[in-house]
Design an enzyme around this catalytic site. Structure first.
Site, mmCIF file in Angstrom:
data_model
loop_
_atom_site.group_PDB
_atom_site.id
_atom_site.type_symbol
_atom_site.label_atom_id
_atom_site.label_comp_id
_atom_site.label_asym_id
_atom_site.label_seq_id
_atom_site.Cartn_x
_atom_site.Cartn_y
_atom_site.Cartn_z
ATOM 1 N N HIS A 206 0.802 -1.228 0.000
ATOM 2 C CA HIS A 206 0.000 0.000 0.000
ATOM 3 C C HIS A 206 0.838 1.283 0.000
ATOM 4 C CE1 HIS A 206 1.117 0.240 4.189
ATOM 5 N NE2 HIS A 206 0.596 1.439 4.266
HETATM 6 N N1 UDP Z 1 -3.909 -4.930 8.848
HETATM 7 C C1 UDP Z 1 -5.192 -5.384 9.085
HETATM 8 N N2 UDP Z 1 -5.918 -5.810 8.010
HETATM 9 C C2 UDP Z 1 -5.442 -5.805 6.740
HETATM 10 C C3 UDP Z 1 -4.108 -5.348 6.522
HETATM 11 C C4 UDP Z 1 -3.367 -4.895 7.596
HETATM 12 O O1 UDP Z 1 -5.668 -5.417 10.218
HETATM 13 O O2 UDP Z 1 -6.164 -6.181 5.830
HETATM 14 C C5 UDP Z 1 -3.143 -4.431 9.999
HETATM 15 C C6 UDP Z 1 -1.781 -5.038 10.154
HETATM 16 O O3 UDP Z 1 -1.853 -6.275 10.834
HETATM 17 C C7 UDP Z 1 -1.052 -3.962 10.934
HETATM 18 C C8 UDP Z 1 -1.655 -2.693 10.385
HETATM 19 O O4 UDP Z 1 -2.894 -3.062 9.806
HETATM 20 O O5 UDP Z 1 -1.345 -4.058 12.312
HETATM 21 C C9 UDP Z 1 -0.720 -2.117 9.380
HETATM 22 O O6 UDP Z 1 -1.330 -1.112 8.718
HETATM 23 P P1 UDP Z 1 -0.817 -0.591 7.287
HETATM 24 O O7 UDP Z 1 -0.056 -1.641 6.616
HETATM 25 O O8 UDP Z 1 -2.016 -0.023 6.609
HETATM 26 O O9 UDP Z 1 0.093 0.648 7.694
HETATM 27 P P2 UDP Z 1 1.623 0.789 8.109
HETATM 28 O O10 UDP Z 1 1.891 -0.157 9.226
HETATM 29 O O11 UDP Z 1 2.456 0.545 6.897
HETATM 30 O O12 UDP Z 1 1.721 2.211 8.569
#
Ligand code: UDP
Length: 357
Positions: A206
């Site tokens: 993403h």
């Molecule tokens: N996550 C979730 N469902 C999904 C994809 C990710 O609950 O379909 C959770 C994942 O386990 C983690 C968080 O969302 O705890 C990560 O979010 P994201 O990847 O959107 O953002 P980043 O961590 O890169 O800021």
């Protein structure tokens, strides 16, 4: 003591859930939750409040789907209005999104104390909106909660030891979340007819640097399609990635599912063979659940996982991704406590209560 929490995006709901649970156990602390509306779909927002028992937001600002500047500006203005009404003792912001920056800036301009949870992380890539947000947020905060020792070292390297900003290595609230919620892990309904017993690769994409670059996204699609031929790849598809794939006419021939709730995500992390992701949170959760992770980026903030050998930076290069995937083994140890002891949220709230400037 009154704490005002500003959240707006999926990873922030997950981080804030653990701190909200601690606050709810304390008689002398109240929490006001402001949801900026940055993520608003049921499966990107509501599901986390329901599954993780986060109190319903007191304010929903409904500011979404705007350019970075417009979104941050409108959030800043709206949060300021709430702060003038609520007059909290502390504002807590999480991570590195526009909501983080807007919350910190609104509070700091009103001389309200700001606590930044997940402070000190650096990718050293100033083109990333996340890097811009976290650097500015750290600088205008009152107290910085570092998830790791590396994060504290980053701050010290930037001279924070000489500033009037308190730094604390609190551990990682996402580790608290993983430890607590794993007892409730559930298989995603969307996969109920799929036999997962022979393992699978869990993938998420993403980050803007991948979705907004057609060449990178197309290379990632090719690599995942190739991997899927020998081991099923399951991807809960982020709305931004979904839009970009359809805009560019790229076809991912893997098991695509809608974004899942945290409890389903934990199930997938527990049962997968390995992870391939550009997510900050997911690459770390792989480690929490003793899985190796191919990081689909050119750098990472969680360098300790690369240094210890559990995670590999593979960028968006098909050949590197396939080569490194074939080299992953199950001999990796996952026993270093880089992320604390699972009590980070309690440590954070206690530090806010005991703070004296
Ligand atoms: N996550 C979730 N469902 C999904 C994809 C990710 O609950 O379909 C959770 C994942 O386990 C983690 C968080 O969302 O705890 C990560 O979010 P994201 O990847 O959107 O953002 P980043 O961590 O890169 O800021």
């Amino acid at each position: 003591m009154k704490i005002l929490t500003v959240i707006g995006a999926r990873p922030q709901f997950i981080k804030a859930a653990t701190v909200s649970r601690v606050i709810a156990t304390m008689d002398n602390v109240t929490e006001v939750i402001v949801h900026t509306g940055q993520h608003f779909d049921a499966n990107m927002s509501d599901v986390f409040f329901e599954q993780m028992g986060i109190p319903k937001p007191d304010y929903n600002l409904e500011i979404a789907s705007l350019s970075h500047g417009a979104m941050t500006g409108r959030q800043l203005e709206a949060i300021e209005k709430v702060l003038l009404i609520e007059k909290p003792d502390w504002v807590i912001v999480y991570g590195d999104t526009n909501s983080t920056l807007a919350g910190a800036l609104a509070a700091s301009k009103l001389h309200i104390k700001v606590a930044h949870v997940e402070a000190g992380l650096r990718s050293f890539n100033m083109r990333m909106p996340e890097e811009q947000n976290r650097i500015v947020t750290d600088r205008i905060s009152t107290m910085l909660f570092c998830p790791t020792q590396t994060a504290l070292e980053n701050l010290n390297n930037e001279g924070y030891a000489n500033l009037n900003i308190k730094t604390v290595v609190s551990g990682d609230v996402m580790y608290d979340a993983a430890l607590f919620y794993k007892q409730f892990a559930t298989k995603p309904k969307q996969l109920c007819n799929l036999d997962l017993s022979d393992g699978f690769i869990l993938s998420t994409i993403h980050r803007a640097e991948n979705t907004d670059d057609a060449a990178r996204l197309s290379e990632l699609v090719d690599a995942l399609n190739e991997l899927h031929k020998s081991k099923p790849v399951i991807m809960p598809l982020h709305p931004r990635t979904k839009n970009k794939l359809s805009e560019l006419g790229l076809l991912l021939n893997i098991h695509l599912i809608d974004p899942v709730g945290y409890l389903e995500m934990v199930y997938l992390l527990e049962h997968c063979t390995f992870v391939a992701s550009d997510s900050g949170g997911v690459q770390k959760e792989a480690y929490f659940f003793s899985k190796q992770c191919l990081i689909l980026r050119d750098e990472t903030e969680w360098v300790e996982l690369v240094q210890c050998g559990s995670n590999k930076i593979v960028g968006a290069n098909k050949k590197t991704i396939l080569d490194e995937a074939s080299k992953l083994s199950n001999n990796q140890l996952f026993n270093e406590d880089f992320y604390g002891d699972g009590n980070s949220a309690l440590r954070i709230v206690n530090n806010l209560i005991n703070f004296s400037s």
